[in-house]
Design a protein around this motif. Structure first.
Motif, PDB file in Angstrom:
ATOM      1  N   PHE A  39     -75.576  -8.596  28.739  1.00  0.00           N
ATOM      2  CA  PHE A  39     -75.658  -7.666  28.081  1.00  0.00           C
ATOM      3  C   PHE A  39     -75.641  -8.883  26.667  1.00  0.00           C
ATOM      4  CE2 PHE A  39     -72.326  -7.622  25.371  1.00  0.00           C
ATOM      5  CZ  PHE A  39     -72.303  -7.777  23.772  1.00  0.00           C
ATOM      6  N   ALA A  40     -77.281  -8.727  26.627  1.00  0.00           N
ATOM      7  CA  ALA A  40     -78.411  -9.568  25.267  1.00  0.00           C
ATOM      8  C   ALA A  40     -78.352  -8.424  24.473  1.00  0.00           C
ATOM      9  CB  ALA A  40     -78.683 -10.739  25.522  1.00  0.00           C
ATOM     10  N   PHE A  41     -78.726  -9.090  23.094  1.00  0.00           N
ATOM     11  CA  PHE A  41     -79.482  -7.706  22.072  1.00  0.00           C
ATOM     12  C   PHE A  41     -81.078  -8.723  22.339  1.00  0.00           C
ATOM     13  CE2 PHE A  41     -75.260  -8.614  19.917  1.00  0.00           C
ATOM     14  CZ  PHE A  41     -75.266  -7.277  19.891  1.00  0.00           C
ATOM     15  N   TYR A  42     -82.048  -7.496  22.151  1.00  0.00           N
ATOM     16  CA  TYR A  42     -83.411  -7.455  22.248  1.00  0.00           C
ATOM     17  C   TYR A  42     -83.787  -8.313  21.613  1.00  0.00           C
ATOM     18  CZ  TYR A  42     -88.154  -6.204  23.292  1.00  0.00           C
ATOM     19  OH  TYR A  42     -89.459  -6.145  23.535  1.00  0.00           O
ATOM     20  N   SER A  43     -84.537  -9.218  21.031  1.00  0.00           N
ATOM     21  CA  SER A  43     -85.436 -10.369  20.371  1.00  0.00           C
ATOM     22  C   SER A  43     -87.435 -10.051  20.062  1.00  0.00           C
ATOM     23  CB  SER A  43     -85.490 -11.744  20.191  1.00  0.00           C
ATOM     24  OG  SER A  43     -85.541 -12.262  19.284  1.00  0.00           O
ATOM     25  N   PRO A  44     -87.386  -8.938  19.056  1.00  0.00           N
ATOM     26  CA  PRO A  44     -86.241  -9.167  17.459  1.00  0.00           C
ATOM     27  C   PRO A  44     -86.483  -8.090  18.041  1.00  0.00           C
ATOM     28  CG  PRO A  44     -88.731  -8.298  17.485  1.00  0.00           C
ATOM     29  CD  PRO A  44     -88.621  -9.100  18.589  1.00  0.00           C
ATOM     30  N   LEU A  45     -84.583  -7.815  17.545  1.00  0.00           N
ATOM     31  CA  LEU A  45     -84.421  -6.261  16.803  1.00  0.00           C
ATOM     32  C   LEU A  45     -85.126  -5.433  16.309  1.00  0.00           C
ATOM     33  CD1 LEU A  45     -80.051  -6.242  16.222  1.00  0.00           C
ATOM     34  CD2 LEU A  45     -81.220  -5.706  18.337  1.00  0.00           C
ATOM     35  N   ALA A  46     -84.974  -4.065  16.299  1.00  0.00           N
ATOM     36  CA  ALA A  46     -85.637  -3.222  15.625  1.00  0.00           C
ATOM     37  C   ALA A  46     -85.650  -3.805  13.770  1.00  0.00           C
ATOM     38  CB  ALA A  46     -86.048  -2.228  15.697  1.00  0.00           C
ATOM     39  N   ILE A  47     -83.783  -3.592  13.905  1.00  0.00           N
ATOM     40  CA  ILE A  47     -83.387  -3.441  12.532  1.00  0.00           C
ATOM     41  C   ILE A  47     -83.391  -4.761  11.780  1.00  0.00           C
ATOM     42  CG2 ILE A  47     -81.699  -2.036  12.945  1.00  0.00           C
ATOM     43  CD1 ILE A  47     -79.682  -3.965  13.419  1.00  0.00           C
ATOM     44  N   GLU A  48     -84.560  -6.348  12.096  1.00  0.00           N
ATOM     45  CA  GLU A  48     -84.800  -7.508  11.774  1.00  0.00           C
ATOM     46  C   GLU A  48     -85.991  -6.917  11.525  1.00  0.00           C
ATOM     47  OE1 GLU A  48     -82.420 -10.037  14.042  1.00  0.00           O
ATOM     48  OE2 GLU A  48     -80.632  -9.637  13.364  1.00  0.00           O
ATOM     49  N   ARG A  49     -87.020  -6.381  10.966  1.00  0.00           N
ATOM     50  CA  ARG A  49     -88.731  -5.781  11.109  1.00  0.00           C
ATOM     51  C   ARG A  49     -89.123  -7.269   9.891  1.00  0.00           C
ATOM     52  NH1 ARG A  49     -86.889  -1.149   9.889  1.00  0.00           N
ATOM     53  NH2 ARG A  49     -87.387   0.408  11.866  1.00  0.00           N
ATOM     54  N   GLU A  50     -88.199  -8.041   9.795  1.00  0.00           N
ATOM     55  CA  GLU A  50     -88.591  -8.920   8.223  1.00  0.00           C
ATOM     56  C   GLU A  50     -88.595 -10.615   8.877  1.00  0.00           C
ATOM     57  OE1 GLU A  50     -90.281  -7.851   5.701  1.00  0.00           O
ATOM     58  OE2 GLU A  50     -89.694  -5.446   7.013  1.00  0.00           O
ATOM     59  N   GLY A  51     -87.835 -10.296  10.473  1.00  0.00           N
ATOM     60  CA  GLY A  51     -87.805 -11.707  11.142  1.00  0.00           C
ATOM     61  C   GLY A  51     -86.346 -12.204  10.812  1.00  0.00           C
ATOM     62  N   TYR A  52     -85.451 -12.161   9.773  1.00  0.00           N
ATOM     63  CA  TYR A  52     -84.339 -12.883   9.807  1.00  0.00           C
ATOM     64  C   TYR A  52     -83.168 -11.378   9.546  1.00  0.00           C
ATOM     65  CZ  TYR A  52     -85.155 -10.001   4.806  1.00  0.00           C
ATOM     66  OH  TYR A  52     -85.243  -9.481   3.283  1.00  0.00           O
ATOM     67  N   ALA A  53     -82.077 -11.490   9.793  1.00  0.00           N
ATOM     68  CA  ALA A  53     -80.617 -11.279  10.116  1.00  0.00           C
ATOM     69  C   ALA A  53     -80.884 -11.105   9.034  1.00  0.00           C
ATOM     70  CB  ALA A  53     -79.494 -11.912  11.333  1.00  0.00           C
ATOM     71  N   SER A  54     -80.115  -9.675   8.137  1.00  0.00           N
ATOM     72  CA  SER A  54     -79.521  -9.132   6.829  1.00  0.00           C
ATOM     73  C   SER A  54     -77.680  -9.225   6.876  1.00  0.00           C
ATOM     74  CB  SER A  54     -79.793  -8.305   6.673  1.00  0.00           C
ATOM     75  OG  SER A  54     -79.458  -6.768   7.140  1.00  0.00           O
ATOM     76  N   VAL A  92     -76.226  -6.330   6.654  1.00  0.00           N
ATOM     77  CA  VAL A  92     -76.061  -5.208   7.539  1.00  0.00           C
ATOM     78  C   VAL A  92     -76.247  -5.113   8.970  1.00  0.00           C
ATOM     79  CG1 VAL A  92     -76.603  -3.071   7.456  1.00  0.00           C
ATOM     80  CG2 VAL A  92     -76.485  -3.658   5.587  1.00  0.00           C
ATOM     81  N   SER A  93     -78.169  -5.664   9.165  1.00  0.00           N
ATOM     82  CA  SER A  93     -78.129  -5.714  10.669  1.00  0.00           C
ATOM     83  C   SER A  93     -77.196  -7.010  11.061  1.00  0.00           C
ATOM     84  CB  SER A  93     -78.960  -6.365  10.562  1.00  0.00           C
ATOM     85  OG  SER A  93     -78.947  -7.777  10.055  1.00  0.00           O
ATOM     86  N   GLY A  94     -76.706  -7.436  10.566  1.00  0.00           N
ATOM     87  CA  GLY A  94     -75.194  -8.950  11.587  1.00  0.00           C
ATOM     88  C   GLY A  94     -73.655  -7.853  11.322  1.00  0.00           C
ATOM     89  N   ARG A  95     -73.896  -6.783  10.900  1.00  0.00           N
ATOM     90  CA  ARG A  95     -72.680  -5.680  10.812  1.00  0.00           C
ATOM     91  C   ARG A  95     -72.805  -5.274  12.172  1.00  0.00           C
ATOM     92  NH1 ARG A  95     -67.520  -5.753   9.208  1.00  0.00           N
ATOM     93  NH2 ARG A  95     -66.553  -4.119   9.959  1.00  0.00           N
ATOM     94  N   MET A  96     -74.402  -4.808  11.922  1.00  0.00           N
ATOM     95  CA  MET A  96     -74.356  -3.246  13.423  1.00  0.00           C
ATOM     96  C   MET A  96     -74.506  -4.477  14.221  1.00  0.00           C
ATOM     97  SD  MET A  96     -77.511  -1.793  11.537  1.00  0.00           S
ATOM     98  CE  MET A  96     -77.414  -0.011  10.423  1.00  0.00           C
TER      99      MET A  96
END
Length: 195
Positions: free
Chosen positions: A46-61, A63-67
């Motif tokens: 598996f891998a993470f979809y790019s861009p993640l739906a929780i990273e709409r602004e184009g960067y990892a926060s 909270v998104s890093g913890r998720m």
């Protein structure tokens, strides 16, 4: 000896009932759905979809890093291997919050007392009314999607819906994220490569 007024007794019973209901409340409501045609035994990476739906602004926060860390730990605990090169599954995470309102109305009875000159005593006369309460709260929804990378089709989705506690410190927020993602993945019955 002190007498308990009927209205005081009703409030005491209502408070006890609310306490009982609060004690029965558990974590978020979890639901899941899967594609019955999907062959879950064929998925190993598996891998993470790019861009993640929780990273709409184009960067990892934070909270998104913890998720992402919590979801990766749950997938790896099920035998899946993280591989950004040609993964079998894309993992996507979405989360949002919205304001909700609970409105409840309960019947209420109270008594008015007046002195009756004919009966030469005080008489209680009941009167009825409705008591309405309004409670505002924040409801959060978190989705975890597993997408077959070869077919670009959703094969499993887990959803958690529950009340969100605002203004938590970072440790409490991280614990809530870990717990919610663990609860979502508890509804995922598959292991990597297993039939």
């Amino acid at each position: 000896m002190a007498l308990i007024r009927p209205s005081s007794l009703r409030w005491l019973l209502a408070a006890l009932l609310l306490g009982l209901l609060a004690a029965c409340a558990t974590g978020p409501r979890i639901s899941s759905d899967s594609d019955p045609r999907a062959d879950f035994s064929a998925y190993r990476t598996f891998a993470f979809y790019s861009p993640l739906a929780i990273e709409r602004e184009g960067y990892a926060s934070l909270v998104s890093g913890r998720m992402k860390a919590a979801a990766r730990a749950e997938m790896e605990a099920r035998g899946y291997r993280y591989s950004e090169d040609n993964p079998d599954l894309w993992l996507n995470i979405n989360a949002y919050m919205q304001q909700r309102t609970d409105v409840s109305t309960i019947p209420d009875v109270d008594y008015a007392y007046y002195y009756s000159y004919r009966a030469r005593r005080y008489v209680a006369v009941p009167y009825w009314s409705d008591r309405t309460t309004v409670h505002r709260y924040t409801e959060g929804t978190m989705n975890i999607d597993l997408v077959d990378a070869g077919r670009n089709a959703l094969v499993w989705e887990g959803i958690a819906v529950g009340r969100v506690t605002r203004n938590q410190d970072a440790a409490a927020r991280d614990a809530a994220i870990d717990s919610t993602i663990r609860d979502i993945f508890a509804a995922y019955p598959h292991q990597a490569g297993a039939r």
